[in-house]
Design a protein around this motif. Structure first.
Motif, mmCIF file in Angstrom:
data_model
loop_
_atom_site.group_PDB
_atom_site.id
_atom_site.type_symbol
_atom_site.label_atom_id
_atom_site.label_comp_id
_atom_site.label_asym_id
_atom_site.label_seq_id
_atom_site.Cartn_x
_atom_site.Cartn_y
_atom_site.Cartn_z
ATOM 1 N N GLY A 277 0.860 -1.189 0.000
ATOM 2 C CA GLY A 277 0.000 0.000 0.000
ATOM 3 C C GLY A 277 0.890 1.231 0.000
ATOM 4 O O GLY A 277 2.108 1.136 0.238
ATOM 5 N N ALA A 278 0.293 2.393 -0.253
ATOM 6 C CA ALA A 278 1.096 3.626 -0.297
ATOM 7 C C ALA A 278 1.310 4.203 1.103
ATOM 8 O O ALA A 278 2.245 4.966 1.328
ATOM 9 N N LYS A 279 0.463 3.835 2.032
ATOM 10 C CA LYS A 279 0.531 4.397 3.382
ATOM 11 C C LYS A 279 1.896 4.260 4.047
ATOM 12 O O LYS A 279 2.363 5.196 4.690
ATOM 13 N N PHE B 98 -5.722 14.190 4.850
ATOM 14 C CA PHE B 98 -5.704 12.777 5.224
ATOM 15 C C PHE B 98 -5.220 12.669 6.678
ATOM 16 O O PHE B 98 -4.118 13.129 6.991
ATOM 17 N N TYR C 62 -1.511 11.896 8.226
ATOM 18 C CA TYR C 62 -0.350 12.810 8.227
ATOM 19 C C TYR C 62 -0.091 13.329 9.644
ATOM 20 O O TYR C 62 1.013 13.212 10.165
ATOM 21 N N ASN D 244 -0.774 17.196 -1.085
ATOM 22 C CA ASN D 244 -1.647 16.140 -1.583
ATOM 23 C C ASN D 244 -2.528 16.734 -2.678
ATOM 24 O O ASN D 244 -3.337 17.599 -2.424
ATOM 25 N N ASN E 52 -7.562 14.605 -0.767
ATOM 26 C CA ASN E 52 -8.575 13.964 0.066
ATOM 27 C C ASN E 52 -8.624 14.775 1.360
ATOM 28 O O ASN E 52 -7.589 14.911 2.005
ATOM 29 N N ASP F 109 1.998 13.565 -2.005
ATOM 30 C CA ASP F 109 1.059 12.444 -2.055
ATOM 31 C C ASP F 109 0.229 12.574 -3.334
ATOM 32 O O ASP F 109 -0.658 13.417 -3.442
ATOM 33 N N ILE G 147 -1.465 10.012 -4.824
ATOM 34 C CA ILE G 147 -2.225 8.757 -4.949
ATOM 35 C C ILE G 147 -3.455 8.910 -5.869
ATOM 36 O O ILE G 147 -3.896 7.957 -6.487
ATOM 37 N N TYR G 148 -3.985 10.143 -5.973
ATOM 38 C CA TYR G 148 -5.153 10.360 -6.853
ATOM 39 C C TYR G 148 -4.754 10.983 -8.190
ATOM 40 O O TYR G 148 -5.601 11.559 -8.878
ATOM 41 N N LEU H 145 4.701 9.921 -3.497
ATOM 42 C CA LEU H 145 3.949 8.768 -2.971
ATOM 43 C C LEU H 145 2.850 8.463 -3.978
ATOM 44 O O LEU H 145 2.096 9.357 -4.382
ATOM 45 N N SER I 54 -3.898 1.449 -5.308
ATOM 46 C CA SER I 54 -5.167 1.285 -4.599
ATOM 47 C C SER I 54 -6.333 1.982 -5.281
ATOM 48 O O SER I 54 -7.385 1.391 -5.511
ATOM 49 N N ARG J 244 -2.944 -4.169 -1.345
ATOM 50 C CA ARG J 244 -1.839 -3.514 -0.648
ATOM 51 C C ARG J 244 -0.605 -3.436 -1.554
ATOM 52 O O ARG J 244 0.326 -4.248 -1.465
#
Ligand SMILES: Cc1ncc(COP(=O)(O)O)c(C=O)c1O
Length: 387
Positions: A97-99, A123, A126, A169, A173, A202, A204-205, A230, A234, A243
């Motif tokens: 996963g990216a977390k 998020f 953080y 980010n 989110n 981040d 991720i989106y 990052l 997902s 993950r």
């Protein structure tokens, strides 16, 4: 009994909200779930098939901590193409996963007492990990009047000698805000003489974006060595349960992150890593269809929310969340969230769970069918009229 540091960790509210909604469902209530942040689509078949093939071919053992070389190469190739950057495999660390990239970046770089700036509302993890390492969280307020993008002038003012990291980010989110290229330029300029400050970007989106793509701050002059990108699978490929994520960073930092992997996970699941190659290099049609469907739903949910008395909603530019202003209802975000769960059977998240600047808002995920979104909107409207 528990170590002091555990006091700093926060439970993630979406999972708590889901538990509340599930408890009501057990009592026979029908709940529409607009709280959880994961695509409602299945993982594309070509990716599943690739995992099954890898499993049958015997990829069931440890891999190097930073990931299999061919996987790191595929990610380096993907990031080079999408971010127009020269990235090598040695700059990529594959994680479950990216977390973990969030957690490991802060663990590897930030000392107790140093400052980390982060988006708020943002998020929740953080702030939690910043506190966990004994650093000082410095919120960057994201305001509706700025389309929920961040104000680089504010960041400039708040940077101190103790600043060690700035978290960005985009798309964001929970707000759907997208940072513009101009804003990134201002931030990069102000970091020109600060080689001791890192940016955790981040992204991720990054593929779930409807307008205003800004690229990555890593592309700007002098920024690549100071940026950790990052990203992961997902959201883009509807693979939350697999993950699989990654960080892209300078090689010495990648080495430290690999050590953190050795000490925590050993490595990311081998056959899942191989499925990642198929996700990146295989057909992108399913992902594109999913993003087009999110775009359609965005219109439905934003239009519907704006028709509800006391509620106004800006269009999110990316991700799959609507973040309506609910101050006109006269209720705070937590009370309204609870009220809607109990009285409308609609699970949403209160803005306050994303930080103090999220008060006055709710987050509604549109990773649900148009039919359910319309049903939820009607139920919200009726339950608010009945107060
Ligand atoms: C902004 C943001 N970053 C990172 C993540 C974590 O992604 P993953 O599931 O790959 O760990 C999420 C998931 O909700 C997210 O919203």
């Amino acid at each position: 009994m528990f170590a002091d540091r555990m006091k700093a960790l926060e439970a993630e509210t979406p999972f708590e909200a889901l538990a509340k909604a599930k408890a009501l469902e057990k009592q026979g209530k029908k709940i529409i779930h607009l709280e959880i942040g994961e695509p409602d689509f299945d993982t594309p078949k070509n990716i599943k098939d690739a995992a099954a093939r890898a499993l049958r071919a015997g990829y069931t053992h440890y891999t190097p901590s930073a990931g299999m070389l061919e996987v790191r190469q595929a990610i380096a190739e993907y990031i080079s193409k999408t971010r127009k950057l020269d990235v090598e495999a040695e700059e990529v660390v594959v994680t479950p996963g990216a977390k973990p990239v969030m957690f490991f970046s802060v663990l590897a770089l930030v000392n107790p007492g140093e400052e980390v700036m982060y988006p708020n509302p943002g998020f929740p993890v953080y702030e939690s990990v910043i506190k966990f390492v004994g650093a000082k969280p410095v919120p960057i307020p994201l305001r509706e009047k700025n389309e929920f993008s961040f104000d680089p002038e504010y960041v400039k003012e708040k940077i101190t000698k103790k600043t060690k990291m700035i978290i960005l980010n985009s798309p964001e989110n929970p707000t759907g805000g997208v940072i513009s290229r101009e804003q990134l330029n201002v931030l990069a300029d102000c970091l020109e003489n600060r080689d001791d400050v890192f940016v955790l970007s981040d992204e991720i989106y990054s593929r779930i974006i409807y307008e205003g793509s800004s690229g990555s701050i890593a592309q700007l002059p002098g920024m690549k060595d100071k940026t950790i990108i990052l990203d992961g699978f997902s959201k883009t490929y509807a693979m939350t349960g697999w993950r699989l994520g990654y960080g892209v960073m300078r090689k010495d930092l990648a080495g430290k992150m690999a050590q953190l992997m050795t000490n925590s996970n050993s490595c990311t699941n081998a056959f899942v890593q191989l499925a990642g190659i198929e996700a990146l290099r295989g057909p992108q049609t399913e992902m594109e269809k999913m993003v087009a469907e999110f775009k359609r739903r965005r219109e439905v949910i934003v239009g519907g929310l704006n028709r509800i008395k006391g509620v106004t909603c800006k269009k999110p530019h990316g991700a799959f969340y609507a973040f309506p202003n609910i101050t006109g209802t006269g209720m705070d975000s937590r009370s309204l969230g609870d009220y809607l769960l109990q009285n409308a059977g609609v699970a949403v998240l209160p803005g306050i769970s994303f930080g103090q600047y999220g008060e006055g808002y709710l987050r509604l995920s549109f990773a649900n069918s148009v039919e359910n979104i319309n049903k939820a909107l009607a139920r919200i409207e009726t339950s608010l009229e009945m107060r």
